[in-house]
Design an enzyme around this catalytic site. Structure first.
Site, PDB file in Angstrom:
ATOM      1  CB  SER A   1      15.793  49.644  38.582  1.00 34.43           C
ATOM      2  OG  SER A   1      15.479  50.970  38.979  1.00 34.43           O
TER       3      SER A   1
ATOM      4  CE  LYS B   1      11.843  51.102  39.585  1.00 32.20           C
ATOM      5  NZ  LYS B   1      13.071  51.906  39.386  1.00 32.20           N
TER       6      LYS B   1
ATOM      7  CB  SER C   1      16.491  53.396  37.311  1.00 33.97           C
ATOM      8  OG  SER C   1      17.538  52.693  37.915  1.00 33.97           O
TER       9      SER C   1
END
Length: 469
Positions: free
Chosen positions: A156, A80, A180
């Site tokens: 996220s 990420k 997330s």
């Protein structure tokens, strides 16, 4: 090549040992898959094909000599774009971050992957600074659901979830400050674990403080355990990191759930309205846990919704992460992020400490709850994936993403391990997740129970199919 993208990391490694395929073949397949899905799903901010193939060739030579390096040698992984990766810009979904940085350091979890020979194929999308439960940003646009591109992938860590679900590498590193990794895992039909806080070290420290965790996003629980055996070790740069675990998480997977005391809370005592298809799928999985020998009791934790306290902590963190930005840079921010930053900047120290008091009391109550129950089971999300490009479902009446994530953020406040396990799909083929929660430091129990669900066929490492519900 395409079948290699469907394999777990455990199976890939087994094939390397047996000479069935090579790291170069697996990496090429993952890169081709990533390039194929990118136009429609938008899971990546950048792919690093040249570097990945060079890493794969080095891995292939080590395997040829019978000298693999570490536990993940040659496995394609994604990271990420919140976590530092040496030689690659980490823009955190923001046009306010200058890409011309030094980028000469790995985050601890990334460093462990590198030490174990993993092959880095790309950085995945995130909302700006990871601030919300869906994945879109002014920098990289909208990340879409792998089962239906008109729907959100969640967030996220939505890019990581979409990449894993569609075969662009079996392992990804995500971050979780309020759900997330679990939110997008539930929406995309993969497995994800938010470990006990400190189990996976984090550097630089998150502006969101001790709400923020790093966790594995994978095709199944066995891959997550393998990844935890790599990343779940202390790093001197994180003063809050826990000491090394007692033993490998992979060693405990086969223990099953027989004799475990499981509390099943379908709606947190009626506080949450859950879609019927979600409720049915989760209840069916819980019944299977009972058939496997768990002692299941339908009961609720003493958990009054802590959303206002969470907002105080979360919005303050957002204000802190953007504090250094000038007026021009602030104009570049996601409007929703600007809004919560302004609110966060207005909190007093006493209001912040009052939220900390709420958090500590919640942790005490959950600690007492786990004196009686080994595991808590809830839905991960009360709904399946909704329209892409919006923070909240249209017509829901919610103002912020926390309105539709009531099962996830409380366990960031308590720092407990929590995982999302795919347990089916609704009539539209949209995945449904079940959440497993254990007491702090009992990540092994979460992984063990999840592995039992995979072994029983309740959870699947493949794309879910409609249940007819």
């Amino acid at each position: 090549m395409t079948e290699l993208t469907e394999l777990t990391a455990v199976r890939l490694l087994d094939g390397y040992r047996k000479g069935e395929w090579s790291p170069v073949e697996a990496t090429r397949a993952a890169l081709e898959r990533a390039e194929a899905i990118q136009p429609e799903v938008n899971a990546f901010v950048r792919l690093t094909a040249e570097e990945a193939l060079e890493q794969a060739r080095e891995s292939q030579e080590r395997w040829r000599r019978g000298e693999p390096r570490g536990l993940l040698d040659g496995v394609p992984v994604t990271v990420k774009d919140i976590l530092l990766q040496r030689g690659t810009p980490t823009l955190r979904g923001s046009r306010a971050v200058d890409p011309a940085g030094r980028w000469d350091e790995d985050a601890p979890s990334v460093a462990r992957l590198r030490e174990h020979g993993a092959v880095f194929i790309g950085k995945t999308t995130t909302p700006e600074f990871g601030w919300k439960g869906v994945t879109d940003s002014p920098l990289s646009g909208i990340t879409r659901n792998p089962c239906d591109p008109s729907r959100t992938a969640g967030g996220s860590s939505g890019g990581s979830a979409a990449a894993v679900a569609l075969g662009a590498g079996p392992l990804s590193l995500g971050t979780d400050g309020g759900g997330s990794v679990r939110i997008p895992a539930s929406f995309c039909g993969i497995f994800a674990l938010k470990p006990t806080y400190g189990r996976v070290p984090l550097y630089p420290a998150s502006a969101f403080g001790t709400l923020a965790h790093v966790g594995p996003m994978t095709r199944d629980a066995a891959d997550a355990a393998l990844l935890m055996d790599v990343i779940g070790h202390p790093d001197s740069r994180d003063w809050s990191a826990l000491s090394a675990p007692a033993g490998p998480y992979t060693d405990g997977l086969a223990g099953g759930v027989r004799g475990l005391r499981v509390a099943y809370s379908p709606s947190l005592g009626g506080q949450v309205a859950v879609q019927p298809a979600v409720a049915r799928a989760v209840r069916g999985a819980v019944e299977r846990l009972a058939e496997l020998g768990a002692y299941v009791t339908e009961t609720d934790p003493d958990l009054t919704d802590p959303v206002e306290a969470f907002h105080t902590l979360w919005f303050s963190g957002a204000a802190r992460v953007t504090q250094h930005l000038g007026p021009h840079q602030r104009e570049l921010l996601d409007p929703g992020l600007r809004e919560i930053c302004a609110r966060g900047a207005r909190y007093s120290a006493l209001e912040y400490l009052a939220a900390v008091d709420v958090r500590m009391d919640l942790g005490r109550r959950m600690g007492r709850f786990h004196d009686t129950y080994d595991l808590l089971v809830t839905p991960t999300m009360p709904l399946t994936a909704f329209e892409a490009g919006v923070e909240v479902p249209k017509g829901s009446g919610h103002r912020r993403w926390t309105g539709w994530t009531p099962f996830t953020y409380p366990f960031n406040m308590t720092q407990q391990p929590a995982a999302s396990v795919p347990v089916g799909a609704d009539a539209d083929g949209l995945p449904i997740g079940l959440q497993l929660v254990a007491a702090r430091h009992r990540d092994d129990l979460v992984l063990r129970a999840a592995h039992a669900l995979y072994g029983a066929g309740v959870a699947s490492a493949g794309r879910p199919t409609p249940s007819g519900s």
